[in-house]
Enzyme design. Structure first.
Site, PDB file in Angstrom:
ATOM      1  N   ASP A  34       0.838  -1.201   0.000  1.00  0.00           N
ATOM      2  CA  ASP A  34       0.000   0.000   0.000  1.00  0.00           C
ATOM      3  C   ASP A  34       0.880   1.262   0.000  1.00  0.00           C
ATOM      4  O   ASP A  34       0.689   2.178  -0.824  1.00  0.00           O
ATOM      5  CB  ASP A  34      -0.872  -0.058   1.266  1.00  0.00           C
ATOM      6  CG  ASP A  34      -2.087   0.838   1.221  1.00  0.00           C
ATOM      7  OD1 ASP A  34      -2.362   1.413   0.154  1.00  0.00           O
ATOM      8  OD2 ASP A  34      -2.760   0.952   2.270  1.00  0.00           O
ATOM      9  N   GLY A 126       1.660 -10.102   4.652  1.00  0.00           N
ATOM     10  CA  GLY A 126       2.684  -9.245   5.244  1.00  0.00           C
ATOM     11  C   GLY A 126       2.226  -8.765   6.611  1.00  0.00           C
ATOM     12  O   GLY A 126       2.130  -9.550   7.563  1.00  0.00           O
TER      13      GLY A 126
HETATM   14  N1  AR6 Z   1       5.702  -5.378  -4.289  1.00  0.00           N
HETATM   15  C1  AR6 Z   1       5.231  -6.642  -4.132  1.00  0.00           C
HETATM   16  N2  AR6 Z   1       5.023  -7.209  -2.921  1.00  0.00           N
HETATM   17  C2  AR6 Z   1       5.304  -6.464  -1.825  1.00  0.00           C
HETATM   18  C3  AR6 Z   1       5.791  -5.135  -1.896  1.00  0.00           C
HETATM   19  C4  AR6 Z   1       5.995  -4.595  -3.199  1.00  0.00           C
HETATM   20  N3  AR6 Z   1       6.439  -3.352  -3.385  1.00  0.00           N
HETATM   21  N4  AR6 Z   1       5.957  -4.660  -0.623  1.00  0.00           N
HETATM   22  C5  AR6 Z   1       5.590  -5.668   0.220  1.00  0.00           C
HETATM   23  N5  AR6 Z   1       5.213  -6.759  -0.500  1.00  0.00           N
HETATM   24  P1  AR6 Z   1       1.523  -6.143   3.014  1.00  0.00           P
HETATM   25  P2  AR6 Z   1      -1.072  -7.110   4.025  1.00  0.00           P
HETATM   26  C6  AR6 Z   1       4.728  -8.074  -0.041  1.00  0.00           C
HETATM   27  O1  AR6 Z   1       2.026  -5.932   4.389  1.00  0.00           O
HETATM   28  O2  AR6 Z   1      -0.416  -8.219   4.770  1.00  0.00           O
HETATM   29  C7  AR6 Z   1      -0.647  -1.927   4.894  1.00  0.00           C
HETATM   30  O3  AR6 Z   1      -0.268  -1.071   5.939  1.00  0.00           O
HETATM   31  C8  AR6 Z   1       4.952  -8.453   1.404  1.00  0.00           C
HETATM   32  O4  AR6 Z   1       6.265  -8.979   1.565  1.00  0.00           O
HETATM   33  O5  AR6 Z   1       1.806  -5.093   1.994  1.00  0.00           O
HETATM   34  O6  AR6 Z   1      -2.309  -7.403   3.222  1.00  0.00           O
HETATM   35  C9  AR6 Z   1      -2.092  -1.738   4.492  1.00  0.00           C
HETATM   36  O7  AR6 Z   1      -2.476  -0.388   4.565  1.00  0.00           O
HETATM   37  C10 AR6 Z   1       3.876  -9.502   1.619  1.00  0.00           C
HETATM   38  O8  AR6 Z   1       4.300 -10.783   1.114  1.00  0.00           O
HETATM   39  O9  AR6 Z   1      -0.081  -6.370   2.980  1.00  0.00           O
HETATM   40  C11 AR6 Z   1      -2.807  -2.584   5.489  1.00  0.00           C
HETATM   41  O10 AR6 Z   1      -2.978  -1.908   6.723  1.00  0.00           O
HETATM   42  C12 AR6 Z   1       2.728  -9.027   0.737  1.00  0.00           C
HETATM   43  O11 AR6 Z   1       3.313  -8.085  -0.165  1.00  0.00           O
HETATM   44  C13 AR6 Z   1      -1.877  -3.769   5.691  1.00  0.00           C
HETATM   45  O12 AR6 Z   1      -0.580  -3.260   5.365  1.00  0.00           O
HETATM   46  C14 AR6 Z   1       1.592  -8.329   1.488  1.00  0.00           C
HETATM   47  O13 AR6 Z   1       2.134  -7.531   2.535  1.00  0.00           O
HETATM   48  C15 AR6 Z   1      -2.175  -4.887   4.756  1.00  0.00           C
HETATM   49  O14 AR6 Z   1      -1.384  -5.993   5.093  1.00  0.00           O
END
Ligand code: AR6
Length: 179
Positions: A34, A126
């Site tokens: 995000d 994540g």
């Molecule tokens: N490109 C691809 N994957 C990524 C990237 C990127 N640039 N950055 C992180 N990941 P998360 P969630 C991976 O935390 O668990 C936010 O604060 C990461 O390693 O982004 O759904 C929102 O506002 C992991 O495998 O999303 C919400 O409050 C995956 O993407 C909350 O985080 C998802 O990690 C959502 O948490």
């Protein structure tokens, strides 16, 4: 035939019609994917998110739902924002259903926009704490089981780092064997 592809990389680099954002219900940004999407895409995305909040989602976007905005400076046409569930072993079945809904709803919104290519991150895997292997299984089985996917050329999973990529690859081999 829709191609399902797995790549290791950053979702903000992907040249696709739709980039899916793992957002939170406020739609006003956060960390992880995000944060990266809003940073790289610039203020147009937040402007559209604010309008959506004001017009439809005053109480926030419910978990499992998806909405579209412009993509600003990202090399994509739209961002589809979806809210994954926070992981909890307690009410697993309900939350797993909501995670599957994120993929289905995002694909539905993408198809309505006329998108042909869609890039997903590992939603909820994540900050929301979902165990990666299980998140991968839900993601891959839901996308391959979706009717909507037939109208798309490519659904790309963009995995951040070698571990996430390796896990998705292994689960994808298992899912294909079971089909
Ligand atoms: N490109 C691809 N994957 C990524 C990237 C990127 N640039 N950055 C992180 N990941 P998360 P969630 C991976 O935390 O668990 C936010 O604060 C990461 O390693 O982004 O759904 C929102 O506002 C992991 O495998 O999303 C919400 O409050 C995956 O993407 C909350 O985080 C998802 O990690 C959502 O948490």
């Amino acid at each position: 035939m829709t191609q399902i592809t797995l790549v290791q990389g950053d979702i903000t680099d992907q040249q696709v019609d739709v980039v899916v954002n793992a957002a939170n219900s406020s739609l006003l940004g956060g960390g992880g994917v995000d944060g990266a999407i809003h940073r790289r895409g610039g203020p147009e995305i937040l402007e559209d998110c604010r309008k959506l909040r004001a017009s439809h989602y005053g109480k926030g976007l419910p978990t499992g739902r998806a909405v579209a905005t412009r993509a600003g400076r990202l090399p994509a046409r739209w961002v589809v924002h979806t809210v994954g569930p926070v992981y909890s072993a307690g009410d697993y079945a309900e939350r797993a259903g909501l995670l599957a809904s994120c993929y289905r709803e995002s694909l539905r919104v993408a198809a309505e926009l006329g998108a042909r290519t869609v890039a997903f991150p590992a939603i909820s895997a994540g900050i929301f704490g979902w165990p990666l292997e299980d998140a991968a299984r839900i993601a891959l089985t839901t996308v391959t089981g979706s009717q909507v996917v037939a109208g798309l050329d490519e659904v790309r999973f963009v995995l951040f780092g070698a571990e996430a990529y390796g896990t998705f690859e292994q689960v994808w081999r298992e899912v294909q064997r079971q089909q």
